[in-house]
Design an enzyme around this catalytic site. Structure first.
Site, PDB file in Angstrom:
ATOM      1  N   THR A  48      39.014  54.590  52.410  1.00 52.99           N
ATOM      2  CA  THR A  48      37.642  54.354  51.638  1.00 52.99           C
ATOM      3  C   THR A  48      37.997  54.134  50.174  1.00 52.99           C
ATOM      4  OG1 THR A  48      37.582  56.611  51.922  1.00 52.99           O
ATOM      5  CG2 THR A  48      35.914  55.232  53.161  1.00 52.99           C
TER       6      THR A  48
ATOM      7  N   LYS B  16      40.137  56.488  48.283  1.00 50.32           N
ATOM      8  CA  LYS B  16      40.142  57.752  47.407  1.00 50.32           C
ATOM      9  C   LYS B  16      41.519  57.654  46.630  1.00 50.32           C
ATOM     10  CE  LYS B  16      40.667  60.172  51.091  1.00 50.32           C
ATOM     11  NZ  LYS B  16      40.130  59.246  52.116  1.00 50.32           N
TER      12      LYS B  16
ATOM     13  N   LEU C 289      42.861  54.995  45.581  1.00 51.57           N
ATOM     14  CA  LEU C 289      42.587  54.076  44.682  1.00 51.57           C
ATOM     15  C   LEU C 289      41.638  54.669  43.239  1.00 51.57           C
ATOM     16  CD1 LEU C 289      43.106  51.060  44.060  1.00 51.57           C
ATOM     17  CD2 LEU C 289      40.654  50.770  45.156  1.00 51.57           C
TER      18      LEU C 289
ATOM     19  N   HIS D  54      38.257  41.483  46.289  1.00 53.92           N
ATOM     20  CA  HIS D  54      39.420  41.412  46.933  1.00 53.92           C
ATOM     21  C   HIS D  54      39.598  39.804  46.969  1.00 53.92           C
ATOM     22  CE1 HIS D  54      41.232  44.993  47.562  1.00 53.92           C
ATOM     23  NE2 HIS D  54      39.964  45.480  48.038  1.00 53.92           N
TER      24      HIS D  54
ATOM     25  N   GLU E 139      31.701  41.820  81.607  1.00 56.30           N
ATOM     26  CA  GLU E 139      31.147  41.480  80.182  1.00 56.30           C
ATOM     27  C   GLU E 139      29.787  41.003  80.119  1.00 56.30           C
ATOM     28  OE1 GLU E 139      32.729  42.986  77.798  1.00 56.30           O
ATOM     29  OE2 GLU E 139      34.508  43.337  78.855  1.00 56.30           O
TER      30      GLU E 139
ATOM     31  N   ASP F  91      34.690  52.573  78.796  1.00 55.27           N
ATOM     32  CA  ASP F  91      33.196  52.496  78.805  1.00 55.27           C
ATOM     33  C   ASP F  91      32.896  54.086  79.303  1.00 55.27           C
ATOM     34  OD1 ASP F  91      33.118  49.900  78.024  1.00 55.27           O
ATOM     35  OD2 ASP F  91      33.019  49.238  80.164  1.00 55.27           O
TER      36      ASP F  91
END
Ligand code: ADP
Ligand code: MG
Ligand code: ZN
Length: 638
Positions: free
Chosen positions: A209, A211, A213, A347, A428, A504
């Site tokens: 997240t 931190k 940075l 970015h 699916e 699942d």
């Protein structure tokens, strides 16, 4: 291996070579075979009888040692001889008397340093090997005895460094850090007023997240020296080393005040004392204690601020969090839609983006992703664009980037038999159909039977329209139904089930357990929080701290979870049973195309037929992977 460690190895080999060579040259060489060896008494009798013509005497006797005189020479009949005796002088005068040519050679003596080196050699070798290993363990670096040096990297000049402009989507955290920065810029302003500035700031939040940075950006903004060290740097094999490193780190920091010390991943040392399996936490505890001592040593004249980051605040020792220590907590949470858009904005700077790229749309499609994921996503997209020889990065690549980050890269190269593809497709479609029919479910974004990552054989991707912070009971039940509907489809269509639903089932069970034990969503057990949050062994508190309920309640929990699962499964089966024809229709198209997006799925449900596939983009020849043991169907609900 560090350079120094390598050099050390070289030196070692050199020493061994030199010493063995010295030994080789200086040991008296064995007499050549042409000599005959005479016993001392035989030699004496030969001498007595005047048969010795030439004699060389070498007295090797050293003080305090038994005498050793080497006698070499020639007999009158031409034979060369060698003998060992005592008392060189007596022999010499006797031989001279008997008419032999006598030479006395200087004693063969190894010089004192060779003696010392060769006798110390084994010890030196041991020390060498030991030092060598220590270096390897430390990954090299530093001087020989530099264990105790902190490994902090210092960033002194802040040119080209990270600033707050590089961090997006965590405005609150930035604001909180502003105060720290104000302080670092002008400590006297605060001390004049007698204000107590936080000495320790703890940043909490999930991995990725930003931190790390943020801490670097804070240092960049404050323009002060920045010491960065990771908690794991303090964890060493030797007791006391970590603590010594902490001491050294703070000493350096004091020299460079005002400054910022950043301890990343502090949970590596700041873990609950007395936690984990087995004994032997002495090292970590000493390190932690040292950190506490240093923090307590801060006074009003100190202008060092310690920022720590962790993604496991739950396992930190409470002593760390006490007032006066890490008393300021900054939560760096997963970014919301706006935050994600802002992070994407940061970015894409410096990257060539196509004009059709809408960061707002991308932000909405990526709930739950953190800054690191988003950065990764853009990078994946850029790589894809390069692979496709594109001028710039388009929306297609970005979309593909999202899927890669969320589910791993497509793996079209693995072969799946038609029979298995049939099963996977039904499974699916089962997920998708139930998700569609149940009220208030997140819309279907994509159904795919192209394997992704290492485990997913197929997947149904549901993406919420917005970030969610609360989940209702009915939504959780729906989620369980959707998770179980793949299995339900298999049972209804084939009358048999496969291992493909393993993941699942795991997730459905986990959700049901959470409802019963943590969220008070079961009528039978009521609004009680049962059990403690599961702690990972090794990481958390002692594992003995566990159940806070009776055997009967445990039994009731199991029954209740069963009841939830059963009723959800029944609901899924009911929905699918009513829609057998729809299942078959959608499945046929899915097998043909391998991928359906949300709109195509909706069109099929309305009974429309899809336009033929244009171009080559989508359905390449079937190829996919089997790893049923791992379970398939990653149903991504953020
Ligand atoms: P953490 O320390 O919280 O695990 P990092 O600070 O190491 O996360 O983040 C990893 C990378 O992800 C950063 O180098 C940065 O490129 C990107 N990143 C993470 N969060 C953000 C953000 N809020 N804004 C911009 N980039 C971010
Ligand atoms: Mg980090
Ligand atoms: Zn599934």
């Amino acid at each position: 291996m560090g350079k120094i460690a390598k050099n050390l190895g070289l030196y070692l080999i050199l020493i061994v070579l030199v010493v063995s060579m010295v030994n080789m040259f200086l040991t008296p060489t064995q007499a050549p075979q042409t000599y005959i060896e005479l016993s001392y008494s035989k030699f004496l009798s030969e001498l007595e009888e005047g048969r010795v013509s030439v004699l060389q005497i070498r007295n090797n006797t050293t003080p305090g040692e038994s005498s050793s005189v080497v006698l070499r020479g020639e007999l009158r009949n031409g034979d060369k001889f060698l003998s060992y005796g005592v008392d060189a002088e007596v022999i010499a005068s006797e031989a001279a008397r008997k008419g032999a040519i006598v030479t006395i050679e200087p004693p063969l003596k190894t010089s004192w340093w060779v003696t010392i080196v060769s006798s110390l050699f084994p010890t030196l070798l041991l020390i060498g090997v030991w030092v060598f290993f220590i270096y390897n363990m430390q990954g090299g670096g530093g001087k020989v005895m530099s264990f105790a040096r902190s490994k902090a990297k210092m960033f002194m000049d802040n040119r080209g460094k990270v600033t707050f402009a590089d961090v997006a989507g965590c405005e609150e955290a930035k604001e909180e850090l502003q105060e720290v920065i104000h302080f670092l810029k002008d400590p006297s302003k605060f001390s004049r007023l007698g204000a107590r500035v936080p000495k320790g700031v703890l940043m909490l939040g999930p991995p990725g997240t930003g931190k790390t940075l943020l801490a670097r950006a804070a240092a960049g903004e404050a323009e002060v020296p920045f010491f960065s060290v990771s908690g794991s740097d303090f964890v060493e094999m030797f007791v006391g080393v970590g603590a010594a490193r902490v001491r050294d780190l703070f000493e350096q920091a004091r020299k460079h005040q005002p400054c910022l010390v950043f301890m990343d991943e502090i949970d590596a040392v700041g873990r609950h004392r007395g936690a984990g399996l087995g004994g032997g936490h002495d090292e970590r505890e000493q390190t932690l204690n040292q950190i506490l001592v240093e923090l307590d040593g801060f006074d009003s004249s100190t202008s060092t601020i310690l920022i720590a980051a962790t993604n496991r605040p739950d396992i930190l020792d409470p002593a760390l969090l006490r007032p006066g220590r890490f008393d300021r907590h900054i939560v760096v949470d997963r970014p919301d839609v706006k935050g994600r858009e802002a992070i994407l904005q940061v970015h894409v700077k410096g990257k060539k983006m196509a004009s059709d790229v809408d960061l707002g749309v991308l932000a909405r499609r990526t709930p739950g992703l953190v800054g690191a994921d988003l950065e990764n996503l853009i990078n994946e997209a850029a790589l894809l664009a390069a692979r496709r020889d594109k001028e710039n990065i388009g929306m297609d690549e970005m979309e593909e980037g999202i899927e890669r980050v969320m589910a791993g890269p497509e793996r079209r190269s693995r072969l799946i038999s038609d029979r298995e593809r049939n099963i996977i497709a039904h499974h699916e479609v089962g997920h998708a159909l139930v998700a569609k029919k149940l009220p208030d479910c997140d819309p279907i974004h994509k159904i795919s039977i192209v394997p992704r990552g290492h485990a997913a054989l197929g997947y149904t991707l549901q993406l919420p329209d917005e970030d969610r912070f609360l989940v209702s009971r009915s939504e959780m039940l729906n989620k369980i139904s959707i998770l179980l509907s793949g299995r339900a489809a298999e049972e209804i269509v084939f009358g048999d089930v496969t291992s493909g639903a393993a993941n699942d089932l795991e997730r459905a069970t986990k959700t049901a357990r959470q409802m019963v034990m943590e969220l008070g969503m079961s009528d039978r057990l009521g609004l009680v929080r049962l059990g403690h949050k599961e702690e990972e062994i090794f990481l958390g508190r002692d594992i003995v701290e566990d159940r806070n309920y009776s055997e009967e309640v445990a039994c009731a929990i199991d029954q209740e979870i069963r009841a939830i699962i059963d009723s959800c499964y029944a609901k899924a089966k009911e929905i699918l049973g009513e829609n057998r024809d729809v299942i078959e229709r959608v499945t046929a198209v899915l097998i043909e195309r391998e991928v359906l997006d949300g709109d195509e799925f909706d069109a099929l449900l309305r009974g429309e037929t899809l336009p033929p596939i244009d171009g080559t983009a989508k359905a390449e020849p079937a190829a996919a992977g089997v790893d049923l043991s791992k379970g398939e169907a990653a149903d991504f609900t953020a």
